[in-house]
Every structure is written in C-alpha cells, then in structure tokens.
Write a protein that holds these residues in place. Structure first.
Motif, PDB file in Angstrom:
ATOM      1  N   ASP A  34       0.814  -1.222   0.000  1.00 14.58           N
ATOM      2  CA  ASP A  34       0.000   0.000   0.000  1.00 14.58           C
ATOM      3  C   ASP A  34       0.843   1.265   0.000  1.00 14.58           C
ATOM      4  OD1 ASP A  34      -2.034  -1.777   0.149  1.00 14.58           O
ATOM      5  OD2 ASP A  34      -2.767  -1.153   2.123  1.00 14.58           O
ATOM      6  N   ASP A  35       1.872   1.315   0.859  1.00 11.39           N
ATOM      7  CA  ASP A  35       2.640   2.554   0.980  1.00 11.39           C
ATOM      8  C   ASP A  35       3.392   2.875  -0.305  1.00 11.39           C
ATOM      9  OD1 ASP A  35       4.268   0.356   1.312  1.00 11.39           O
ATOM     10  OD2 ASP A  35       5.581   1.301   2.777  1.00 11.39           O
ATOM     11  N   HIS A  38       0.751   4.210  -2.745  1.00 14.60           N
ATOM     12  CA  HIS A  38       0.386   5.565  -2.326  1.00 14.60           C
ATOM     13  C   HIS A  38       1.456   6.569  -2.727  1.00 14.60           C
ATOM     14  CE1 HIS A  38      -2.450   3.871   0.966  1.00 14.60           C
ATOM     15  NE2 HIS A  38      -3.103   4.085  -0.154  1.00 14.60           N
ATOM     16  N   SER A  42       1.017   9.629  -5.417  1.00 16.67           N
ATOM     17  CA  SER A  42       1.104  10.978  -4.857  1.00 16.67           C
ATOM     18  C   SER A  42       1.492  12.009  -5.911  1.00 16.67           C
ATOM     19  CB  SER A  42       2.112  11.012  -3.700  1.00 16.67           C
ATOM     20  OG  SER A  42       3.437  10.815  -4.169  1.00 16.67           O
ATOM     21  N   MET A  66      -5.790   6.753   0.535  1.00 15.03           N
ATOM     22  CA  MET A  66      -4.735   7.597  -0.017  1.00 15.03           C
ATOM     23  C   MET A  66      -4.374   8.730   0.950  1.00 15.03           C
ATOM     24  SD  MET A  66      -2.859   7.959  -2.750  1.00 15.03           S
ATOM     25  CE  MET A  66      -1.846   9.213  -3.542  1.00 15.03           C
TER      26      MET A  66
END
Length: 479
Positions: A34-35, A38, A42, A66
C-alpha cells in the motif's frame, strides 16, 4: 516503474497505462504494498487517483486510504482540454472535494494540497483545513487568492502533526494569530504573501529549520527579524523587480546554526548578518540598477565579513561590480576564507570582475572549484590585461582542481582567461568550457586549447553546449 509513472503523468487517458500493464500477464502493480502505491500515486491529482477505483476492489481501497490529496482547479475534469473553468465547474470542484473527504477512511494525511484561485471564500477553505488538521496532516500546501486579508486558522497553528506549511496568495495579506503554536513546524514556504506584523513574524520564524520567502512583501514593516537557534536554511527571493518591498525594510539574520543563506532580491534598506557561526553556503544575487551599485558593494562587503566560515560562495555581477567600487586599488581583502572550497561568479571578463576575482582567489587559499558564468559581452579594456600574479596565490599553486567557464563565445578575452588558468593553476585537473549552442567552435577552440602545454598533459578539457533559452539555468543556479 519510473517509466510507467512518467507515461501516466503525460498521457490524458492514463488509466489505459495501468490496464495495458496487466493485459499481457500478471498484475504486478496491484500487488505492490500500500505505501509504495500511495507514494507512486502521490504524483497524480486525486481526481485521477479516484478513477482507478473502477479497476478492482484493490484499487478502490487504495484511493480510499490515499494519504496524499492534491486538488487543483486548473487540472480538474475528465477531459484534458485547454479551456478556462467556469462557475459550474468550480461548484463541481467544491462538491468533489467534499465527496472525497466523506468517502475516505484514512485517519492520517501525509500531504494536502489545494489550488483554487479566488473562486472560494474563506469559509470553504477554513472547513477543509479544519478537516485535514483533525486527520493529523503533516504537509499543508495552499495556493489561493483571497479577496481580503486572510488569517491563519487557529486549527493550523495548534496542529501538532504539521511539519511543512506552504502558502501562496498572489500578493494578499497573511495575518498571523496572536496565539502561537507551530511547535512541530519545520519548514515554512511563503510565496507572493504580504506580511504585516513584525513581532508575530519573528515569533513564527524562531521555531523553524527551513524558511523560504519568495516574492513576498512586507507592507509597513520596518524590520524583517529572522532570529533562531534552529534555522539551518534561509532563502529570501524576489525575482520580480519590486524595489518598494525592500527599500523601507531592514533585514536581520541571526542564526548560529544556519548552514545555507540565499538572497536573490533587490537591495533592502539594510541587511544585517550576525552569529552565522555554522554557515556553509552563501548565495547573493541583487536585482538592482547601476545607480545603487555603491550601496550594493558596501552591503556585500559587510555581509561577507560575517560569513567567513562558508565553504561555497556565489556572487552575481552586481555584487562583484559593487565590490570593485569598494576595493578598487586596495590589495588587502577584509577577510580570508580559509574554508571556502567552491566559488561561483557571474562575470564579464573586464577589469572590475577580474580584479575582484583575483582578490577572492588570493584570500581563498583552499579553494578547489571555480565556476565563472559570463552572460554579458563587455568590451576588453585596452589599457588592462590579465597579468600573471606578482605574488603567491595559494589556491592556484596547490588546491584549485576544477574550473568551469559557462557562456563561452570564443572571444580573445576568453582565450586569454583560459591561458591564464592553464599557466598558473598548477594542480588543475579539469577545465570545463560551456559555449553557446549554434556556435560551431568546438574544433576551433579544442585546437586552440590543445596548444597550451598543461592542457595536453595534465588537464582534462571538456566542451559542453547549451541552447540560449537554457541560459537562465546558470543564472538561477546563482540563487
């Protein structure tokens, strides 16, 4: 992955990029942590990120969690066409922001960006800012144009999670609240903002580590007081010729832990530097006419006396011309830069610039890098010539290893300068010549330089070129 992101940023129908990436095999993108996803997303506006929710439940979850929200009215809408937004589009934009906040389930925001011009009143902006502060936002970026003075909301001041605050207001007044917090704020970037309260401003600056004031004005303020034990980076910039903003304002900088100081603006009423014990990088670039050259010279003289520990010094042509007026005919410089390793000067190859350059070389015994950028085509003074030094110049004899001359035009005065360095820089290892594009001089200059004895045996000579439109890159690097 980098190529994929570049395509998604440039391609209007960026969803096709993600879909095509999975059409020939395994969907590797969706299985990233996920990170990482994200962080990749971004770089996109949140409107584009939301569109990914149609791909799968996985992507629907990704956008709802998010932690980077980037709203920009100028890029809002499904179709990427060049047309100004109207009131109807502005209302849709407002509804979309509210919809995103309602449908997200993430408790923490890394970054919230809002660019909305003058289409919303303070009430709407206050509400969104209040929401993101309750979600522990770490970076807050606001780009808008209020019709009246804007006071920072109390929730921003007291937000314990806020680390970075960036505000651009197209010249409007930013009012600071009497109650001060910002206990965790490390980086403040204000652009096109008018500050009006000396005391509150100095209190705000005192807790920071990094401060950038870009094209800001100071209203009736008579002192911009930057006093802090925590600041390590200060940049004061105003590339617009706004002399009025500075002429009535004194600037005082007293920061014992400051490492980087950049000043690129018209000359202020006075610039006072104190307690810069840790300074490492100093850039000075003045945007003024010749009628204040003497004042610039005295100001630069006073400033450099207080930054003797710097390892990098960059001076504009006005700074050099002003110093020449102060030190013309004087062989002794006010200070010696024992720690100076890199010197960058915007010069004309004329008497004033070359004399100041030699003074700086003589008083920088450990200098290793010299970067000269010539943007002007001044004439060579018939009564003056760059002679070999009559006394020892330590850096030329034992330390100067790299020289770069940018803006090369293959004129005799420049060849003369090359001859001087190739003859006198005894430990020179590399000479970089950057000439103007479309001047077919590589072979000619290469042959000329190869005639210098040290060029063929000990010095690596590199030739680079740049287009005229890229010339500003070298000027910007001074700041």
């Amino acid at each position: 992955m980098n190529d994929l992101m570049q395509k998604s940023l440039k391609t209007p129908n960026f969803l096709a990029v993600f879909i095509n990436s999975t059409s020939e095999g395994i969907d590797r993108i969706s299985y990233l942590p996920d990170d990482i996803l994200h962080n990749i997303l971004s770089y996109l506006y949140i409107f584009d990120v939301v569109q990914l929710s149609i791909l799968s439940k996985r992507w629907n979850y990704i956008w709802r969690t998010m932690p980077y929200l980037n709203f920009d009215i100028n890029s809002f809408g499904c179709e990427r066409i060049n047309r100004p937004w109207d009131l109807g589009m502005a209302e849709k934009f407002k509804d979309f922001i509210n919809w995103v906040f309602i449908n997200q389930c993430e408790d923490t925001l890394v970054c919230f960006k809002l660019c909305c011009g003058d289409i919303f009143g303070k009430g709407a902006i206050f509400r969104w800012v209040r929401v993101v502060t309750t979600r522990n936002v770490q970076e807050l970026v606001l780009n808008f144009c209020p019709a009246e003075p804007f006071e920072l909301p109390y929730c921003v001041v007291t937000c314990e999670s806020l680390r970075v605050l960036k505000i651009r207001m197209d010249g409007s007044v930013l009012k600071l609240p009497n109650h001060f917090g910002f206990h965790q704020l490390k980086f403040l970037h204000l652009e096109e903002v008018e500050l009006s309260n000396e005391h509150l401003t100095s209190c705000l600056f005192s807790r920071l580590e990094k401060l950038i004031l870009d094209s800001c004005t100071f209203g009736t303020m008579t002192m911009l007081d930057i006093v802090s034990t925590s600041l390590v980076y200060v940049s004061l910039l105003n590339f617009v010729d706004n002399r009025v903003s500075f002429v009535n304002c004194n600037i005082k900088i007293s920061c014992p832990n400051l490492k980087v100081l950049k000043y690129g603006a018209p000359l202020a009423k006075d610039i006072i530097l104190e307690n810069l014990f840790s300074i490492e990088v100093v850039h000075l670039f003045f945007f003024d006419s010749d009628d204040v050259m003497e004042e610039i010279g005295m100001c630069v003289h006073n400033m450099i006396k207080n930054v003797v520990s710097t390892s990098t010094l960059k001076l504009c042509h006005s700074s050099i011309g002003g110093l020449y007026g102060v030190f013309h005919g004087v062989r002794n410089f006010p200070v010696t830069f024992y720690k100076l390793k890199c010197l960058k000067l915007a010069v004309a190859i004329d008497e004033s610039c070359m004399e100041v350059m030699m003074l700086l070389l003589k008083h920088s015994p450990n200098l290793e890098v010299l970067n000269l950028f010539s943007d002007e085509n001044y004439g060579w003074d018939e009564n003056w010539k760059l002679h070999d030094p009559s006394e020892s110049v330590v850096c030329l004899e034992s330390h100067l290893k790299l020289i770069q001359l940018a803006g090369f035009k293959n004129e005799e005065k420049e060849i003369e300068l090359l001859r001087f360095f190739l003859k006198n820089a005894q430990v020179l290892e590399k000479l970089i010549i950057v000439w103007e594009c479309y001047n077919d001089i590589l072979e000619e200059v290469s042959d000329e330089v190869s005639k210098f004895p040290r060029a063929s045996k000990h010095v690596v000579v590199s030739f680079l070129n740049f287009k005229p439109k890229s010339r500003s890159r070298y000027r910007d690097n001074l700041v």
